[in-house]
Design a protein around this motif. Structure first.
Motif: not given
Length: 165
Positions: A93-100, A125-127, A130-134
């Motif tokens: 959830e934190s990584e998805i929020k960071t992407t937004k 954006l590319q990072e 990776e973060e969300e996938k991991t």
């Protein structure tokens, strides 16, 4: 060219967001240290270090562009979890929020015609892909493991092999 006030404000917010994420992962690491999961503790500690590194990239970029860094208070993170899966779900959830949040900075930079910041954000954006996938992969593995102790210990062992930041 000096960075605009709007873009600088968005980057300052992101510095705080990245430090908040770092603090969250550090709290998760501390919780895992109290559990029989040293591998997950190490994984979360490495993730905390990575998020701090991200904050410093924004920090240095803002300074390089003539902006003023404004640090804010960081809210106390959640410190207890019912099981490893809960912690990794919050990490996702934190990584998805960071992407937004990074998308928001991109939009602000786009409106300001700040091409340098848009270019700078490309790495983030590319990072985030990776973060969300991991994080998603860990959630899926932990869902499959369920409450099976041997599977959890094997996953903990796998987490302990993380070397990167």
């Amino acid at each position: 060219m000096k960075i605009s006030d709007e873009v600088a404000a968005a980057i300052n917010t992101q510095i705080n967001n990245e430090l908040t994420s770092s603090y969250l992962y550090l709290a998760m690491s501390a919780w895992f240290e109290t559990q029989p999961y040293p591998g997950f503790a190490k994984w979360m500690l490495k993730q905390s270090e990575e998020e701090r590194m991200h904050a410093m990239k924004f920090f240095n970029y803002l300074n390089d562009r003539g902006g003023v860094v404004k640090l804010e208070a960081i809210k106390e993170p959640k410190a207890k979890y019912s099981k490893p899966l809960e912690a990794f779900q919050l990490a996702l959830e934190s990584e998805i929020k960071t992407t937004k949040q990074i998308h928001h900075i991109y939009e602000v930079a786009d409106t300001a015609k700040d091409y340098e910041t848009r270019h700078f954000l490309s790495w983030f954006l590319q990072e985030q892909v990776e973060e969300e996938k991991t994080a998603s992969d860990w959630v899926q593995k932990l869902e499959l493991a369920g409450e099976h102790v041997n599977a959890l210990f094997n996953l903990d062992h796998d987490a302990n092999t993380r070397e990167d930041i």
